[in-house]
Scaffold this active site. Structure first.
Site, PDB file in Angstrom:
ATOM      1  N   HIS A   1      57.970  43.133   5.469  1.00 46.97           N
ATOM      2  CA  HIS A   1      57.618  42.664   4.131  1.00 46.97           C
ATOM      3  C   HIS A   1      58.209  41.296   3.802  1.00 46.97           C
ATOM      4  O   HIS A   1      57.890  40.723   2.765  1.00 46.97           O
ATOM      5  CB  HIS A   1      58.028  43.710   3.087  1.00 46.97           C
ATOM      6  CG  HIS A   1      57.069  44.866   3.046  1.00 46.97           C
ATOM      7  ND1 HIS A   1      56.903  45.677   1.961  1.00 46.97           N
ATOM      8  CD2 HIS A   1      56.207  45.339   3.979  1.00 46.97           C
ATOM      9  CE1 HIS A   1      56.000  46.603   2.231  1.00 46.97           C
ATOM     10  NE2 HIS A   1      55.576  46.418   3.451  1.00 46.97           N
TER      11      HIS A   1
ATOM     12  N   SER B   1      52.144  41.284   5.984  1.00 47.69           N
ATOM     13  CA  SER B   1      51.390  41.822   7.111  1.00 47.69           C
ATOM     14  C   SER B   1      50.605  40.724   7.820  1.00 47.69           C
ATOM     15  O   SER B   1      50.136  39.774   7.192  1.00 47.69           O
ATOM     16  CB  SER B   1      50.419  42.898   6.616  1.00 47.69           C
ATOM     17  OG  SER B   1      51.126  43.915   5.951  1.00 47.69           O
TER      18      SER B   1
ATOM     19  N   LYS C   1      42.094  52.830   1.431  1.00 48.99           N
ATOM     20  CA  LYS C   1      41.621  52.715   2.812  1.00 48.99           C
ATOM     21  C   LYS C   1      42.444  53.609   3.747  1.00 48.99           C
ATOM     22  O   LYS C   1      41.896  54.271   4.630  1.00 48.99           O
ATOM     23  CB  LYS C   1      41.714  51.261   3.256  1.00 48.99           C
ATOM     24  CG  LYS C   1      41.089  51.003   4.613  1.00 48.99           C
ATOM     25  CD  LYS C   1      40.785  49.533   4.814  1.00 48.99           C
ATOM     26  CE  LYS C   1      40.121  49.313   6.160  1.00 48.99           C
ATOM     27  NZ  LYS C   1      39.461  48.010   6.242  1.00 48.99           N
ATOM     28  N   ASP C   2      43.775  53.624   3.531  1.00 50.21           N
ATOM     29  CA  ASP C   2      44.627  54.484   4.358  1.00 50.21           C
ATOM     30  C   ASP C   2      44.340  55.962   4.068  1.00 50.21           C
ATOM     31  O   ASP C   2      44.449  56.798   4.966  1.00 50.21           O
ATOM     32  CB  ASP C   2      46.109  54.174   4.101  1.00 50.21           C
ATOM     33  CG  ASP C   2      46.527  52.866   4.733  1.00 50.21           C
ATOM     34  OD1 ASP C   2      45.919  52.471   5.754  1.00 50.21           O
ATOM     35  OD2 ASP C   2      47.451  52.220   4.219  1.00 50.21           O
TER      36      ASP C   2
ATOM     37  N   GLU D   1      54.845  65.582  29.537  1.00 47.74           N
ATOM     38  CA  GLU D   1      53.739  65.589  28.598  1.00 47.74           C
ATOM     39  C   GLU D   1      52.889  64.339  28.804  1.00 47.74           C
ATOM     40  O   GLU D   1      53.386  63.315  29.295  1.00 47.74           O
ATOM     41  CB  GLU D   1      54.293  65.615  27.165  1.00 47.74           C
ATOM     42  CG  GLU D   1      54.916  66.956  26.803  1.00 47.74           C
ATOM     43  CD  GLU D   1      53.888  67.956  26.312  1.00 47.74           C
ATOM     44  OE1 GLU D   1      53.193  68.538  27.153  1.00 47.74           O
ATOM     45  OE2 GLU D   1      53.783  68.149  25.087  1.00 47.74           O
TER      46      GLU D   1
END
Lengths: 192, 431
Positions: B219, B223, B247-248, B291
C-alpha cells in the site's frame, strides 16, 4: 543522570579510574547490555536443546537379538533406535561375490571384512535405511527384489546394494550403515 | 500511504467519532481495504487471487482450530483420532475434507498469484519488498503444509517426514545432528509428531502476520496493474470499496463453486490412497510422493544423480532450496524498465515456456524416478535455472519493447494503440 554533560561533551564527573574518556556510565551500559545478552543466550539454550532426542529415546539405544534360527541365505528385519536393521546370514557364494569386487571401484570403498566381525564374516548387520533419503530397502524377505548386485534394492529412487550392502548403483551416496554391534555368544548379538 | 485524492475517513455516527479518537481501527480498515484505498481502474481477474489466498488462509485457520479439538498428536492415537473425526465427530468429515482440500486450493490460488506477479512485473521497483515478503509467506506455507501432512500419521505422512528430514542429513558434518534435533530422535516418532503439531498450529498465525506486512508494503506504492504503468492522476484509480470488493466477491463465488465441487464430489482426488494406511516404520510404500503442490520441487530434488565434487544427494537439496531462494533476487535479475509482459513480446514467449517447464516438473515430480522421467526432470530443471539466471538478464538488455500507454486512464478509455507513444518519449499525444 548522575553526570551532567557540558555542551563541549565533557562529563562533569570524570571517572575515578580508567581514564581515556570512558565514563562510568559507558561501563555500566556495556556491562548491563552484555550481561543481558549472555542471559538471553542462556535462555535460548534450553529452548533449543529441548528438541534434541530425550533421555528415554536415547535409552532405547541398544537391542539384543537371537540369531540362532537365521539360516545361511536368510535375513531378518529387527528394530534398533526405532529404525529397522537387517541381519543377514551370508552364503559362501555371497561372501565370495562380495570379496571378488575390487575395492577401488566402489563409491564408498569398504571390504566385507571391514563391515563384519573376525571369524563371523557371514553375519552382515546393517541399518535397513537407504543412505539416500531413508527408505527401507527391499531384499530381506523371501522373494523380494534384491537389485542387480544381489544384495538390497531401494524402491524409492532405485539404489542397488551388493551382497556386502555396499552402494553400487543409484543415487545413494554411502553403503548401508553398519551399527555398532558385538556378539554376546554364538547365537546372541547386541546392537548398539 | 495513499494518494492525495483518496476519500478521507469521516465517521458520522457519534459512537464512531468517539471510537476514532481513541482507537482508530475503522479508519485503518477504511484506508486499507475500504473506500480510502485507491486502486488502478484496469485490474483484470488475475488480481482476484490475493483476496482468494487470504480467504483460504482464514478457511485453514478456522477449520484447523476446530479439528485440533478432536485430534490427538500421539503416535498410537493420531491415525485413530483422524478416523474418529471422519466417522464419529459431528460433521467431522466435512471439516477435515475442507481442511485437506483447503490446503490444495490455497496453493492453487497462491501459484496463480505468484505467476500473475511474474507476468506483470509486480516484483519490480518499487515493489521488491512486497515480492520478497510474498516469498517468505510461500516458504512458511510450504513448511506448514508439510507438517500438516505428517499429522494424520499414515504411510505417506511417515515416509514423507522421513524423506524430508533426511534432506537435512545431507548437509556435511552437522547434517545428522540437525536431523536428530528436528525429529527429537533417529526416525519420525512421537517427539516429531508432537512438535510438528505445535508448529503446524503456530505457523499460520505467523503467516497472517507476514500477510499484514505484505499488504502494508504494497500500500506504499499502491497496486500494480496490467499495463505496469504508474498511477498518475485521479482518472487512473477507483476506490477499493465498492469497486474491487464487488469484483473480489464475484471471484470468491467462482472459487467457492470449484472448492465445493471438489470438497463434496472428489474429496480424495488430490490426496494419496496410501495415507489411509497407518504409519509403518518397517515398510516403505512402493512410491513415495509428496502432495501435488510440492511436485515441481520434488522433481528438482531428484534430478541430480551424479556426484560432482559434492554428493548428488546434496546437489539435489541445494538445487531445491535454490529454486525458491533464487526468486528473492528476481527484481535485480530482470532489469527491464518495462513491468508488464503485455509490452514485452519476447519476455511473454519465455514466460509461457517457463509455465510449461514448471508444469512438466510437476508432472515428472509425481512419477517414479525412472527413465525417461529422470532425463526429462534434468532438462526441465536446467531450463528453470536458465530462465532466471540467463534468459531474463539477457532479455532485459536485448529486448525491444512495445510502446507503453501514457496513462492507465488512456489505455482504458482510448485503447492502448491509438494514444500511445514509444517508451521513454514524454511528448504529449497529438490532438
Amino acid at each position: 543522570m548522575a553526570t551532567v554533560e557540558h555542551t563541549d561533551g565533557t562529563a562533569e564527573a570524570a571517572p575515578p579510574t580508567g581514564g581515556e574518556g570512558h565514563r562510568r556510565r559507558d561501563f555500566i551500559n556495556v556491562a548491563a547490555v552484555s550481561f543481558a545478552g549472555v542471559g538471553g543466550l542462556a535462555v535460548l539454550y534450553p529452548l533449543i536443546n529441548q528438541m534434541n532426542p530425550s533421555a528415554d529415546v536415547l535409552a532405547l539405544s541398544s537391542t539384543e537379538v537371537d540369531i540362532s534360527r537365521i539360516q545361511p541365505g536368510q535375513a531378518i528385519k529387527t528394530i534398533f533406535r526405532k529404525q529397522p536393521v537387517f541381519i543377514r546370514n551370508l552364503t559362501p557364494a555371497e561372501i565370495q561375490q562380495a570379496n571378488s569386487v575390487p575395492v577401488g571401484d566402489l563409491r564408498d570403498p569398504q571390504t566385507l571384512a571391514e563391515r563384519t566381525r573376525d571369524g563371523k564374516a557371514n553375519w552382515l548387520i546393517t541399518m535397513a535405511v537407504c543412505t539416500h533419503l531413508g527408505c527401507v530397502p527391499l531384499g530381506a524377505a523371501e522373494g523380494e527384489n534384491r537389485g542387480e548386485y544381489g544384495g538390497y534394492f531401494c524402491p524409492c529412487h532405485g539404489s542397488h546394494y551388493d551382497t556386502a550392502a555396499r552402494i553400487r548403483k543409484g543415487p545413494a551416496p554411502k553403503n548401508l550403515e553398519v551399527p555398532e554391534f558385538e556378539f554376546l555368544s554364538d547365537t546372541v548379538v547386541k546392537i548398539g | 500511504m495513499s494518494f492525495p485524492w483518496a476519500q478521507a475517513y469521516e465517521p458520522k455516527a457519534p459512537l464512531m467519532k468517539w471510537l476514532d479518537q481513541r482507537l482508530p481501527l475503522p479508519r485503518l480498515v477504511w484506508n486499507s481495504v475500504g473506500g480510502g484505498y485507491e486502486v488502478p481502474r484496469n485490474l483484470n481477474y488475475m488480481w482476484n487471487f490475493a483476496v482468494l489466498a487470504g480467504f483460504a488462509l482464514m478457511l485453514q485457520i478456522v477449520t484447523g482450530i476446530v479439528l485440533a479439538m478432536h485430534y490427538a498428536p500421539a503416535g498410537d492415537l493420531a491415525f485413530e483420532s483422524v478416523e474418529h473425526i471422519m466417522r464419529d465427530v459431528n460433521q467431522g468429515w466435512l471439516l477435515r475434507y475442507a481442511h485437506a482440500n483447503g490446503a490444495s486450493f490455497f496453493f492453487i490460488v497462491t501459484y496463480l498469484h505468484i505467476f500473475r506477479g511474474l507476468y506483470y512485473g509486480s516484483y519490480k521497483a518499487p515493489r521488491e519488498l512486497v515480492w520478497m515478503l510474498g516469498l517468505v509467506i510461500f516458504l512458511l506455507m510450504m513448511a506448514t503444509a508439510f507438517m500438516g501432512y505428517v499429522l494424520p500419521w499414515g504411510q505417506m505422512s511417515f515416509w514423507g517426514a522421513k524423506v524430508i528430514t533426511s534432506l537435512f542429513g545431507a548437509i556435511p558434518l552437522v547434517g545428522e545432528p540437525i536431523q536428530a534435533w528436528l525429529l527429537g530422535g533417529f526416525a519420525p516418532d512421537q517427539p516429531a509428531l508432537n512438535r510438528f503439531f505445535s508448529l503446524h498450529y503456530l505457523l499460520p498465525f505467523v503467516i497472517a502476520g507476514v500477510v499484514i506486512l505484505h499488504i502494508w508494503a504494497l500500500h506504499i506504492p499502491g497496486s500494480n496493474n496490467p499495463t505496469g504503468v504508474d498511477i498518475k492522476s485521479p482518472q487512473d484509480t477507483v476506490p477499493f470499496h465498492p469497486y474491487y470488493t464487488a469484483k473480489d466477491g464475484f471471484g470468491l463465488g467462482v472459487f467457492l463453486i470449484l472448492f465445493c465441487a471438489t470438497l463434496f464430489f472428489a474429496p480424495n482426488y488430490l490426496g494419496h490412497a496410501d495415507n489411509y494406511i497407518p504409519a509403518n516404520p518397517l515398510s516403505t510404500p512402493a512410491h513415495i510422493v509428496p502432495e501435488w503442490y510440492f511436485w515441481p520441487f520434488y522433481a528438482i530434488l531428484r534430478a541430480f544423480t551424479v556426484d560432482f565434487i559434492l554428493p548428488a544427494k546434496l546437489w539435489g537439496v541445494v538445487a531445491m532450496f535454490a529454486s525458491i531462494l533464487l526468486l528473492f533476487f528476481l527484481p535485480w535479475l530482470d532489469t527491464s524498465p518495462v513491468r508488464s509482459g503485455s509490452y514485452r513480446p519476447r519476455f511473454r514467449q519465455f514466460f509461457w515456456i517457463l509455465i510449461l517447464d514448471v508444469l512438466i516438473l510437476g508432472w515428472v515430480g509425481g512419477l517414479p524416478a525412472e527413465e525417461p522421467y529422470v532425463m526429462i526432470s534434468q532438462i526441465a530443471t536446467m531450463y528453470y535455472f536458465a530462465h532466471f539466471l540467463i534468459i531474463l538478464p539477457l532479455l532485459s538488455k536485448l529486448e525491444r519493447t512495445l510502446p507503453l500507454p501514457n496513462s492507465i486512464a488512456e489505455s482504458v478509455l482510448h485503447g492502448e494503440k491509438r494514444e500511445s507513444v514509444p517508451y521513454g518519449v514524454q511528448a504529449k499525444p497529438a490532438e
